[in-house]
Motif scaffolding. Structure first.
Motif, PDB file in Angstrom:
ATOM      1  N   ALA A 421       0.854  -1.186   0.000  1.00 14.14           N
ATOM      2  CA  ALA A 421       0.000   0.000   0.000  1.00 14.14           C
ATOM      3  C   ALA A 421       0.891   1.237   0.000  1.00 14.14           C
ATOM      4  CB  ALA A 421      -0.919   0.008   1.220  1.00 14.14           C
ATOM      5  N   LEU A 422       0.410   2.291  -0.641  1.00 14.63           N
ATOM      6  CA  LEU A 422       1.166   3.540  -0.736  1.00 14.63           C
ATOM      7  C   LEU A 422       0.313   4.682  -0.217  1.00 14.63           C
ATOM      8  CD1 LEU A 422       3.711   5.093  -1.911  1.00 14.63           C
ATOM      9  CD2 LEU A 422       2.320   5.448  -3.959  1.00 14.63           C
ATOM     10  N   SER A 423       0.906   5.514   0.624  1.00 11.50           N
ATOM     11  CA  SER A 423       0.226   6.714   1.116  1.00 11.50           C
ATOM     12  C   SER A 423       0.849   7.932   0.462  1.00 11.50           C
ATOM     13  CB  SER A 423       0.361   6.823   2.640  1.00 11.50           C
ATOM     14  OG  SER A 423      -0.329   7.966   3.122  1.00 11.50           O
ATOM     15  N   GLY A 424       0.000   8.816  -0.056  1.00 15.30           N
ATOM     16  CA  GLY A 424       0.486  10.036  -0.691  1.00 15.30           C
ATOM     17  C   GLY A 424      -0.492  11.166  -0.476  1.00 15.30           C
ATOM     18  N   GLY A 425      -0.160  12.344  -0.974  1.00 16.03           N
ATOM     19  CA  GLY A 425      -1.051  13.499  -0.857  1.00 16.03           C
ATOM     20  C   GLY A 425      -0.726  14.387   0.325  1.00 16.03           C
ATOM     21  N   ALA A 426      -0.201  13.802   1.404  1.00 12.92           N
ATOM     22  CA  ALA A 426       0.207  14.537   2.606  1.00 12.92           C
ATOM     23  C   ALA A 426       0.941  13.543   3.498  1.00 12.92           C
ATOM     24  CB  ALA A 426      -1.007  15.134   3.331  1.00 12.92           C
ATOM     25  N   ALA A 427       1.476  14.032   4.612  1.00 11.79           N
ATOM     26  CA  ALA A 427       2.241  13.159   5.506  1.00 11.79           C
ATOM     27  C   ALA A 427       1.307  12.267   6.316  1.00 11.79           C
ATOM     28  CB  ALA A 427       3.102  14.001   6.442  1.00 11.79           C
ATOM     29  N   VAL A 428       1.643  10.984   6.401  1.00  9.34           N
ATOM     30  CA  VAL A 428       0.922  10.075   7.284  1.00  9.34           C
ATOM     31  C   VAL A 428       1.744   9.946   8.562  1.00  9.34           C
ATOM     32  CG1 VAL A 428       2.023   7.955   6.405  1.00  9.34           C
ATOM     33  CG2 VAL A 428      -0.266   7.840   7.416  1.00  9.34           C
ATOM     34  N   SER A 429       1.075   9.847   9.699  1.00  3.51           N
ATOM     35  CA  SER A 429       1.806   9.795  10.965  1.00  3.51           C
ATOM     36  C   SER A 429       2.562   8.480  11.100  1.00  3.51           C
ATOM     37  CB  SER A 429       0.841   9.943  12.143  1.00  3.51           C
ATOM     38  OG  SER A 429       0.030   8.790  12.264  1.00  3.51           O
ATOM     39  N   ARG A 430       3.671   8.520  11.817  1.00  2.06           N
ATOM     40  CA  ARG A 430       4.450   7.302  12.058  1.00  2.06           C
ATOM     41  C   ARG A 430       3.594   6.270  12.786  1.00  2.06           C
ATOM     42  NH1 ARG A 430      10.455   5.976  13.637  1.00  2.06           N
ATOM     43  NH2 ARG A 430      10.149   3.869  14.431  1.00  2.06           N
ATOM     44  N   GLU A 431       2.780   6.732  13.731  1.00  2.00           N
ATOM     45  CA  GLU A 431       1.921   5.833  14.508  1.00  2.00           C
ATOM     46  C   GLU A 431       1.035   4.997  13.584  1.00  2.00           C
ATOM     47  OE1 GLU A 431       0.127   4.795  18.443  1.00  2.00           O
ATOM     48  OE2 GLU A 431       1.915   5.942  17.942  1.00  2.00           O
ATOM     49  N   THR A 432       0.413   5.658  12.617  1.00  2.00           N
ATOM     50  CA  THR A 432      -0.490   4.968  11.694  1.00  2.00           C
ATOM     51  C   THR A 432       0.279   4.071  10.736  1.00  2.00           C
ATOM     52  OG1 THR A 432      -2.176   6.684  11.838  1.00  2.00           O
ATOM     53  CG2 THR A 432      -2.181   5.335   9.847  1.00  2.00           C
ATOM     54  N   GLN A 433       1.385   4.575  10.196  1.00  2.00           N
ATOM     55  CA  GLN A 433       2.186   3.781   9.264  1.00  2.00           C
ATOM     56  C   GLN A 433       2.701   2.510   9.941  1.00  2.00           C
ATOM     57  OE1 GLN A 433       5.759   5.667   7.811  1.00  2.00           O
ATOM     58  NE2 GLN A 433       5.937   4.300   6.049  1.00  2.00           N
ATOM     59  N   GLU A 434       3.172   2.647  11.155  1.00  2.00           N
ATOM     60  CA  GLU A 434       3.718   1.498  11.880  1.00  2.00           C
ATOM     61  C   GLU A 434       2.616   0.502  12.234  1.00  2.00           C
ATOM     62  OE1 GLU A 434       7.341   1.370  14.889  1.00  2.00           O
ATOM     63  OE2 GLU A 434       5.549   2.166  15.860  1.00  2.00           O
ATOM     64  N   PHE A 435       1.484   1.005  12.708  1.00  2.00           N
ATOM     65  CA  PHE A 435       0.377   0.127  13.103  1.00  2.00           C
ATOM     66  C   PHE A 435      -0.099  -0.712  11.918  1.00  2.00           C
ATOM     67  CE2 PHE A 435      -4.103  -0.887  13.455  1.00  2.00           C
ATOM     68  CZ  PHE A 435      -4.211  -1.404  14.740  1.00  2.00           C
ATOM     69  N   LEU A 436      -0.358  -0.057  10.773  1.00  2.00           N
ATOM     70  CA  LEU A 436      -0.883  -0.781   9.618  1.00  2.00           C
ATOM     71  C   LEU A 436       0.155  -1.712   9.008  1.00  2.00           C
ATOM     72  CD1 LEU A 436      -3.061   1.961   7.881  1.00  2.00           C
ATOM     73  CD2 LEU A 436      -3.826   0.021   9.249  1.00  2.00           C
ATOM     74  N   SER A 437       1.433  -1.320   9.057  1.00  2.00           N
ATOM     75  CA  SER A 437       2.485  -2.180   8.510  1.00  2.00           C
ATOM     76  C   SER A 437       2.607  -3.473   9.310  1.00  2.00           C
ATOM     77  CB  SER A 437       3.830  -1.442   8.487  1.00  2.00           C
ATOM     78  OG  SER A 437       3.788  -0.371   7.563  1.00  2.00           O
ATOM     79  N   VAL A 438       2.313  -3.407  10.600  1.00  2.00           N
ATOM     80  CA  VAL A 438       2.356  -4.610  11.441  1.00  2.00           C
ATOM     81  C   VAL A 438       1.064  -5.412  11.309  1.00  2.00           C
ATOM     82  CG1 VAL A 438       2.441  -5.454  13.833  1.00  2.00           C
ATOM     83  CG2 VAL A 438       3.980  -3.621  13.100  1.00  2.00           C
ATOM     84  N   ALA A 439      -0.078  -4.733  11.396  1.00  2.00           N
ATOM     85  CA  ALA A 439      -1.360  -5.435  11.498  1.00  2.00           C
ATOM     86  C   ALA A 439      -1.994  -5.777  10.155  1.00  2.00           C
ATOM     87  CB  ALA A 439      -2.348  -4.590  12.309  1.00  2.00           C
ATOM     88  N   LEU A 440      -1.642  -5.054   9.081  1.00  2.00           N
ATOM     89  CA  LEU A 440      -2.378  -5.240   7.835  1.00  2.00           C
ATOM     90  C   LEU A 440      -1.486  -5.417   6.615  1.00  2.00           C
ATOM     91  CD1 LEU A 440      -5.096  -5.250   6.322  1.00  2.00           C
ATOM     92  CD2 LEU A 440      -4.966  -2.742   6.225  1.00  2.00           C
ATOM     93  N   VAL A 441      -0.708  -4.394   6.273  1.00  4.95           N
ATOM     94  CA  VAL A 441       0.037  -4.409   5.013  1.00  4.95           C
ATOM     95  C   VAL A 441       1.199  -3.423   5.108  1.00  4.95           C
ATOM     96  CG1 VAL A 441      -1.437  -2.599   4.007  1.00  4.95           C
ATOM     97  CG2 VAL A 441      -0.185  -4.136   2.489  1.00  4.95           C
ATOM     98  N   THR A 442       2.284  -3.715   4.411  1.00  2.00           N
ATOM     99  CA  THR A 442       3.404  -2.778   4.354  1.00  2.00           C
ATOM    100  C   THR A 442       2.925  -1.467   3.736  1.00  2.00           C
ATOM    101  OG1 THR A 442       4.989  -4.577   4.079  1.00  2.00           O
ATOM    102  CG2 THR A 442       5.714  -2.374   3.434  1.00  2.00           C
ATOM    103  N   LEU A 443       2.958  -0.399   4.529  1.00  2.00           N
ATOM    104  CA  LEU A 443       2.472   0.905   4.075  1.00  2.00           C
ATOM    105  C   LEU A 443       3.661   1.802   3.757  1.00  2.00           C
ATOM    106  CD1 LEU A 443       0.124   2.846   3.526  1.00  2.00           C
ATOM    107  CD2 LEU A 443       0.156   3.472   5.951  1.00  2.00           C
ATOM    108  N   LEU A 444       3.849   2.070   2.469  1.00  2.00           N
ATOM    109  CA  LEU A 444       4.946   2.909   2.005  1.00  2.00           C
ATOM    110  C   LEU A 444       4.467   4.348   1.870  1.00  2.00           C
ATOM    111  CD1 LEU A 444       6.033   0.498  -0.858  1.00  2.00           C
ATOM    112  CD2 LEU A 444       7.029   0.625   1.433  1.00  2.00           C
ATOM    113  N   GLN A 445       5.407   5.277   1.825  1.00  2.00           N
ATOM    114  CA  GLN A 445       5.044   6.677   1.600  1.00  2.00           C
ATOM    115  C   GLN A 445       5.607   7.160   0.273  1.00  2.00           C
ATOM    116  OE1 GLN A 445       4.327   9.808   4.435  1.00  2.00           O
ATOM    117  NE2 GLN A 445       5.561   8.717   5.941  1.00  2.00           N
ATOM    118  N   GLY A 446       4.911   8.103  -0.315  1.00  2.00           N
ATOM    119  CA  GLY A 446       5.396   8.769  -1.513  1.00  2.00           C
ATOM    120  C   GLY A 446       5.222  10.261  -1.350  1.00  2.00           C
ATOM    121  N   TYR A 447       5.866  11.004  -2.231  1.00  2.00           N
ATOM    122  CA  TYR A 447       5.796  12.466  -2.176  1.00  2.00           C
ATOM    123  C   TYR A 447       5.690  12.981  -3.601  1.00  2.00           C
ATOM    124  CZ  TYR A 447       7.951  17.174  -2.115  1.00  2.00           C
ATOM    125  OH  TYR A 447       8.234  18.502  -2.308  1.00  2.00           O
ATOM    126  N   GLY A 448       4.720  13.820  -3.829  1.00  2.00           N
ATOM    127  CA  GLY A 448       4.569  14.380  -5.166  1.00  2.00           C
ATOM    128  C   GLY A 448       3.660  15.584  -5.142  1.00  2.00           C
TER     129      GLY A 448
END
Length: 695
Positions: A421-448
């Motif tokens: 999964a990729l998050s973009g559009g704005a910054a996602v919090s570390r708390e959310t990125q870490e939680f979902l990467s452990v419990a659901l899916v590797t959540l990557l970030q992008g910037y554009g």
């Protein structure tokens, strides 16, 4: 599916490297991705020069594989629910009607059929009289027809202009008038809004729609002006089928043809139209293919639901067409089982392996998982938390057990196949990125940004880390400019400064805005675009975003705080649904205007230690005015801030609570759900002044 392994260890080397020294004092060296050190990527393959070439390549290479999928609405189910609320201090019960959709299974067209449909629509538009000098607007929900219309225009060298389907009448009028659009494609549901602006959009002649429209509404639209013609998309396709190919072949685009005027979501004033050429888009597709192509396989599938008027969704779907991955279209209102009846929600029905979302989507998913766990009783909560700790720490044996036994049910809610999964559009919090990467899916970030065709940097799975947006995409190079007032210097350790970008996927300017195009605080003379974002180079060659120049506020103490960075962390508090952090130059600390997360707030108030605070069954408006509830949310937010390492001046001194959702219609968020900071401050001006008066 989630076990598919596509990582290439060591593929990215040092991530990014310096390719040119600093050109002047006050700036840093130029850096590129290690995959494009010698030459920036301009295309995925030789011979793919335009967006139309992508359609040809996809049909030739992927043939009869499923390309675009959708679900038909079979029926609308209405249900009545009793809702209690306080009116003048008296509790009253109202009966409200809720609408739910019953949807069909997914239906598909293949890549050859996409090419044929694009050709039919293009020939139909040419027959109507649409020329290479015209601009055609796409004002519609994300769907296969959005793509078919856009690609038809691209194939005949007609520029499209984009408009969010959530735009109000003023925004729609602007997006039709500035480019002097000759026509537009829209949905039946949006025809009433369009009807209201047609008297003020004199260049619009052709209206093409999909869905079942009422004849009376169509007749009403035709009476607004004599030269307005209204057609369904099926009528245009039938018209085009009978027409020869030669006029279309004579209209094919070149790489320098303007493909799109993509309007930014406009957080200040009227939205700006970004001029994007075929070459810009093809370079962006080539860059992502170079960077992540080995992760995009025939076994994967992509769920498309974000607005195609947003550059992130627009470019991602173009990439999926190129690599031959099926895209299944969903609606925000029907993504989950809770919002449909007699069928599965879009996620479970389509079972995607790859998803892209903005931070608000990932926050909603995280809070939904937590709410489900909390509602399951103490045993379920204890087991989940234990499994989370075991997997996060990668405890041998226990981590695998936690993944297969506990988290498998979490993954099942998203179809069970999600792997990237990729998050973009704005910054996602570390708390959310870490939680979902452990419990659901590797959540990557992008910037554009729209100006870079959505891509400046992406974090590949091989370089997975938190707090980073990844490496520069191979079509872009990056350098930093010093920001002396805030202490950001390229000579710092680690290097910091304003991010500047340059490369074949970066726009050359804004549509009909010479004032901006000649502004050297935006476009420099040597070809760089100043983004206004403050970045930091990490030791592994990845980029982190740490600030936004326009949202840097100097406090009474003389120190700067970054509002967006604070919001990203505070928004991960379970009691927060949406937030706007505010500060002024005479403030000692920031405050926050917050829409509480109603379900989590009520669950928290039901816990034994909190029952004295307020009645958990009270109306949300009443809870928002309760000082003890305000103190509870302030305390929980600041706990998140302290956990994130915030300094004392970055902690909140107060919160202002509101039960009312912020929508594009209210003007408090943009169509892309970015908060309208100045308008929110104006709306809550009285409460803000009251807080600062007593600081």
């Amino acid at each position: 599916m989630s076990r598919l392994r596509t990582n290439k260890p060591g593929y990215f080397g040092k991530g990014s490297v310096e390719t040119a020294p600093a050109a002047a004092e006050g700036e840093g060296p130029t850096r590129r991705c290690t995959l494009s050190v010698d030459k920036l990527v301009t295309q995925p393959f030789e011979g793919v020069d335009t967006v139309y070439d992508i359609i040809l390549y996809a049909a030739r290479t992927h043939g009869t594989r499923n390309a675009l999928g959708w679900r038909d609405i079979l029926s609308i189910v209405e249900e009545e629910k009793e809702v209690k609320k306080l009116v003048d201090g008296v509790e009253v019960t109202e009966v409200k009607k809720w609408k739910y959709f019953q949807l069909s299974d997914y239906k598909y067209i293949n890549f050859v059929e996409v090419k044929e449909a694009v050709s039919e629509i293009a020939r139909g538009l040419i027959e109507l009289g649409v020329t290479t000098h015209d601009v055609f607007n796409v004002y519609a929900q994300t769907s296969p027809n959005w793509q078919l219309m856009a690609h038809a225009c691209a194939s005949m060298s007609t520029t499209i202009a984009t408009a969010y389907d959530t735009l109000g009448e003023a925004g729609l009028t602007h997006s039709l008038n500035e480019p002097e659009c000759i026509g537009l494609f829209t949905n039946t549901e949006l025809l009433p809004t369009l009807r209201n602006v047609l008297a003020h959009t004199p260049t619009v002649k052709y209206i093409i729609y999909d869905g079942e429209a009422k004849p009376a509404l169509l007749d009403n639209i035709r009476t607004i002006r004599e030269d307005i013609k209204v057609y369904s998309v099926d009528e245009i396709r039938q018209l085009g089928k009978t027409k020869p190919m030669e006029p279309l072949e004579a209209r094919r685009p070149t790489k320098d043809t303007m493909a799109c005027i993509m309007y930014t979501s406009g957080s200040t004033g009227n939205p700006k139209g970004v001029s994007i050429t075929h070459a810009n888009l093809v370079a962006s597709v080539g860059a992502v293919y170079t960077l992540l192509g080995h992760h995009l396989t025939y076994e994967d599938s992509y769920l498309a639901y974000l607005p195609l008027a947003h550059v992130l969704e627009y470019i991602v779907e173009m990439i999926m067409l190129f690599v031959g991955m099926p895209s299944g279209y969903g609606r925000v209102k029907t993504l989950t089982d809770a919002s449909v009846r007699n069928c599965k929600g879009d996620i479970r029905a389509f079972r995607p392996s790859i998803m892209v979302g903005v931070p608000a989507v990932w926050e909603t998913i995280r809070k939904g998982i937590i709410s489900n766990v909390n509602g399951g009783g103490i045993v379920k909560k204890t087991v989940f938390n234990g499994a989370f700790v075991a997997k996060k720490a990668n405890v041998p044996g226990l981590a695998q057990l936690a993944d297969s036994v506990v988290f498998s049910s979490v993954r099942a809610a998203t179809g069970g196949r999600l792997r990237v999964a990729l998050s973009g559009g704005a910054a996602v919090s570390r708390e959310t990125q870490e939680f979902l990467s452990v419990a659901l899916v590797t959540l990557l970030q992008g910037y554009g940004m729209t100006e870079s065709c959505g891509m400046c940097a992406i974090l590949p799975p091989e370089l997975m880390r938190y707090d980073s947006v990844g490496v520069p995409v191979p079509s872009i190079e990056i350098k930093f400019l010093d920001v002396p007032d805030a202490g950001y210097f390229s000579s710092n350790h680690p290097p910091q400064g304003e991010v500047c970008i340059r490369g074949p996927s970066v726009t050359k300017g804004y549509y009909k805005r010479p004032d901006l195009n000649e502004d050297e605080t935006i476009f420099t003379k040597d070809g760089w675009l100043r983004t206004g974002d403050v970045g930091q180079w990490n030791p592994d060659g990845t980029l982190s975003l740490i600030d936004r120049l326009k949202n840097l506020i100097k406090l009474q103490t003389g120190e700067y705080i970054a509002l967006e960075r604070l919001e990203s962390t505070y928004k991960s508090c379970n009691l927060v649904n949406n937030i706007c952090v505010h500060a002024s130059s005479d403030a000692k600390q920031p405050l926050a205007i917050i829409i509480p997360h109603e379900q989590h707030l009520r669950q928290t108030l039901q816990q034994n230690g909190n029952k004295w605070i307020a009645d958990s069954e009270a109306d949300l408006d009443v809870l928002c005015k309760n000082h003890k509830v305000q103190e509870l949310i302030l305390r929980e937010c600041n706990a998140m801030g302290k956990k994130g390492g915030f300094k004392a001046m970055e902690l909140l001194q107060a919160v202002i609570l509101t039960p009312d959702e912020w929508t594009p219609e209210s003007g408090l968020v943009t169509a892309a759900q970015k908060i309208q900071r100045a308008r929110i401050a104006k709306k809550f001006d009285y409460q803000i002044k009251h807080v600062y008066k007593h600081q």
